[in-house]
Scaffold this motif. Sequence first.
Motif, short mmCIF file in Angstrom:
data_model
loop_
_atom_site.label_atom_id
_atom_site.label_comp_id
_atom_site.label_asym_id
_atom_site.label_seq_id
_atom_site.Cartn_x
_atom_site.Cartn_y
_atom_site.Cartn_z
N TYR A 1 -1.01 3.66 1.45
CA TYR A 1 -0.58 5.03 1.13
C TYR A 1 -1.45 5.63 0.03
O TYR A 1 -1.89 6.79 0.13
CB TYR A 1 0.89 5.00 0.69
N GLU A 2 -1.73 4.86 -1.01
CA GLU A 2 -2.54 5.37 -2.11
C GLU A 2 -3.97 5.68 -1.67
O GLU A 2 -4.58 6.65 -2.13
CB GLU A 2 -2.53 4.37 -3.27
N VAL A 3 -4.51 4.85 -0.77
CA VAL A 3 -5.86 5.12 -0.25
C VAL A 3 -5.85 6.39 0.61
O VAL A 3 -6.74 7.24 0.49
CB VAL A 3 -6.36 3.92 0.59
N ILE A 4 -4.83 6.53 1.45
CA ILE A 4 -4.70 7.73 2.28
C ILE A 4 -4.66 8.98 1.40
O ILE A 4 -5.33 9.99 1.68
CB ILE A 4 -3.42 7.66 3.15
N LYS A 5 -3.89 8.93 0.34
CA LYS A 5 -3.79 10.09 -0.56
C LYS A 5 -5.14 10.44 -1.17
O LYS A 5 -5.51 11.62 -1.25
CB LYS A 5 -2.78 9.80 -1.66
N ARG A 6 -5.89 9.43 -1.59
CA ARG A 6 -7.20 9.69 -2.19
C ARG A 6 -8.16 10.29 -1.17
O ARG A 6 -8.90 11.23 -1.48
CB ARG A 6 -7.80 8.39 -2.77
N VAL A 7 -8.13 9.76 0.05
CA VAL A 7 -9.02 10.25 1.10
C VAL A 7 -8.69 11.69 1.44
O VAL A 7 -9.60 12.55 1.53
CB VAL A 7 -8.91 9.37 2.37
N LEU A 8 -7.43 12.01 1.62
CA LEU A 8 -7.03 13.37 1.97
C LEU A 8 -7.35 14.34 0.84
O LEU A 8 -7.79 15.47 1.09
CB LEU A 8 -5.54 13.41 2.30
N SER A 9 -7.16 13.89 -0.40
CA SER A 9 -7.48 14.75 -1.55
C SER A 9 -8.98 15.00 -1.64
O SER A 9 -9.42 16.13 -1.90
CB SER A 9 -6.97 14.09 -2.83
N LYS A 10 -9.77 13.97 -1.42
CA LYS A 10 -11.23 14.08 -1.50
C LYS A 10 -11.78 15.08 -0.48
O LYS A 10 -12.76 15.77 -0.72
CB LYS A 10 -11.86 12.70 -1.29
N HIS A 11 -11.11 15.15 0.69
CA HIS A 11 -11.57 16.03 1.76
C HIS A 11 -10.72 17.30 1.88
O HIS A 11 -10.80 18.01 2.88
CB HIS A 11 -11.58 15.26 3.08
N ASN A 12 -9.93 17.57 0.83
CA ASN A 12 -9.12 18.79 0.75
C ASN A 12 -8.24 18.99 1.99
O ASN A 12 -8.18 20.09 2.55
CB ASN A 12 -10.03 20.01 0.55
N LEU A 13 -7.59 17.95 2.42
CA LEU A 13 -6.70 18.03 3.57
C LEU A 13 -5.25 17.87 3.11
O LEU A 13 -4.90 16.89 2.45
CB LEU A 13 -7.04 16.92 4.58
N ASN A 14 -4.41 18.84 3.44
CA ASN A 14 -3.01 18.76 3.05
C ASN A 14 -2.07 19.03 4.22
O ASN A 14 -0.91 19.39 4.05
CB ASN A 14 -2.70 19.74 1.91
N ASN A 15 -2.62 18.88 5.45
CA ASN A 15 -1.83 19.20 6.63
C ASN A 15 -1.17 17.99 7.27
O ASN A 15 -0.48 18.11 8.28
CB ASN A 15 -2.72 19.90 7.67
N TYR A 16 -1.37 16.81 6.70
CA TYR A 16 -0.77 15.60 7.27
C TYR A 16 0.61 15.33 6.68
O TYR A 16 0.84 15.58 5.49
CB TYR A 16 -1.65 14.37 7.00
N SER A 17 1.49 14.81 7.50
CA SER A 17 2.75 14.26 7.01
C SER A 17 2.56 12.75 6.88
O SER A 17 1.92 12.12 7.72
CB SER A 17 3.88 14.57 7.98
N ILE A 18 3.15 12.18 5.82
CA ILE A 18 2.94 10.76 5.55
C ILE A 18 4.27 10.07 5.27
O ILE A 18 5.11 10.61 4.53
CB ILE A 18 2.00 10.55 4.34
N VAL A 19 4.45 8.91 5.86
CA VAL A 19 5.58 8.05 5.52
C VAL A 19 5.04 6.66 5.19
O VAL A 19 3.91 6.32 5.57
CB VAL A 19 6.62 7.96 6.66
N CYS A 20 5.84 5.87 4.50
CA CYS A 20 5.31 4.61 3.97
C CYS A 20 6.36 3.50 4.00
O CYS A 20 7.51 3.73 3.62
CB CYS A 20 4.83 4.86 2.54
N PHE A 21 5.94 2.33 4.44
CA PHE A 21 6.74 1.12 4.29
C PHE A 21 6.58 0.58 2.87
O PHE A 21 5.53 0.74 2.25
CB PHE A 21 6.25 0.01 5.23
N ASP A 22 7.59 -0.10 2.39
CA ASP A 22 7.49 -0.93 1.16
C ASP A 22 6.90 -0.19 -0.03
O ASP A 22 5.99 -0.70 -0.70
CB ASP A 22 6.64 -2.18 1.43
N TYR A 23 7.44 0.97 -0.34
CA TYR A 23 6.96 1.70 -1.52
C TYR A 23 7.50 0.99 -2.75
O TYR A 23 8.71 0.92 -2.97
CB TYR A 23 7.43 3.15 -1.48
N SER A 24 6.63 0.45 -3.57
CA SER A 24 7.04 -0.45 -4.65
C SER A 24 6.96 0.15 -6.04
O SER A 24 7.24 -0.52 -7.03
CB SER A 24 6.20 -1.73 -4.61
N SER A 25 6.59 1.43 -6.14
CA SER A 25 6.53 2.08 -7.45
C SER A 25 7.85 2.81 -7.71
O SER A 25 8.52 3.28 -6.78
CB SER A 25 5.37 3.06 -7.50
#
Length: 359
Positions: free
Chosen positions: A278-302
């Motif tokens: 999830y954290e890698v996905i967020k960095r990649v989408l931010s780097k490429h200025n993409l905010n149109n994806y919906s994201i869900v995550c297993f085992d969020y531990s923070s």
Amino acid sequence: MKHQVVADYLRIIIDQNKFSSNTKLPSEIFLTKKFSVCRETVRLAIKQLEEEGLVYSVKGSGTFYNKEKALSLDGSKCEKKYRIALIIQGQDRGANSALIKAVKETFQMKDVDIRFFYTDNKISNERKCLTSCKSGFDGIIIDGVKASIANPNLDVYASLYNKNVPLLFYNNYYAATDYPKIIIDDVACADLLVKALVDKGHKYISGIFFYDNYQGVMKYQGYVKALLKYNAVFDDKYVKFLISDNVEKKENFEKVIWNFLKTIPRCSAIVCCNIMIYEVIKRVLSKHNLNNYSIVCFDYSSSDYKEEGVTCSLNPGSVIGNLVAETIIEMIEDPNYKSKDYSRLMEPMIYFGNSIKQL
């Protein structure tokens, strides 16, 4: 606190290696990369251990542990009722911290001497940890290493089992064995996450999974089952399989994820196998200025899942920690533990945030 996580890791490294002739600890550079922290945080952790007399620094050479002090700490075992080992992968620091804290608290009340071992998700390290536990331990709790591939360490597990040392797995286990395990129902979890996406109109849903552990395999199976159940698109091109070692190579990992996303332009939603992906996905989408994806995550531990707003299953580190600690003691005190089933399948805990866009 970040420096405490580093300090706890170093304590475990010292405990694992206290009989070795090599007393040098990992370098500051290694620790900053491993824990994604600054040098000041690492130095704060080392200072804490220095004040306890456990380590010392030599200018130009590095940091070393005090072997005499480390061995003296070993004497506490005779005062305790049981000695139990906890063998940890060490990749998800958030989940590990919560679990370790819960195990410590439970064992303090049960008169148990707990010894921690890190495998760093390496099969050879797992063998070393198991070998260290061949004598003097009343029970072992284990998070398996790369559990979905052939494991050469099953002979050591069998040897311990034959010596009547209770073995209890959590999270990752070896399907070729019948040892008890405490795991989350990842198939049910996938159903809830995929349904949340489909209910908002998503049909082209990608999934990114680790295939070298059973958690990842079960999450993938649940994802496919849910796609078919809710009439979403099931196509191999929307699935990316990774090995857990990919996490250690952050820049390459990001490149792999970006190249994958470019091949599926119709994708509107992403299912992440765990918080690291999830954290890698967020960095990649931010780097490429993409905010149109919906994201869900297993085992969020923070603990910041509400602030993050991500729809996810919550990693129950403290719950599992209490449960494995209580269960291993029950097994130790049960002379017929081998004939009983101490396994537990836990229901997932889902937090519904605002990370899913309506289509």
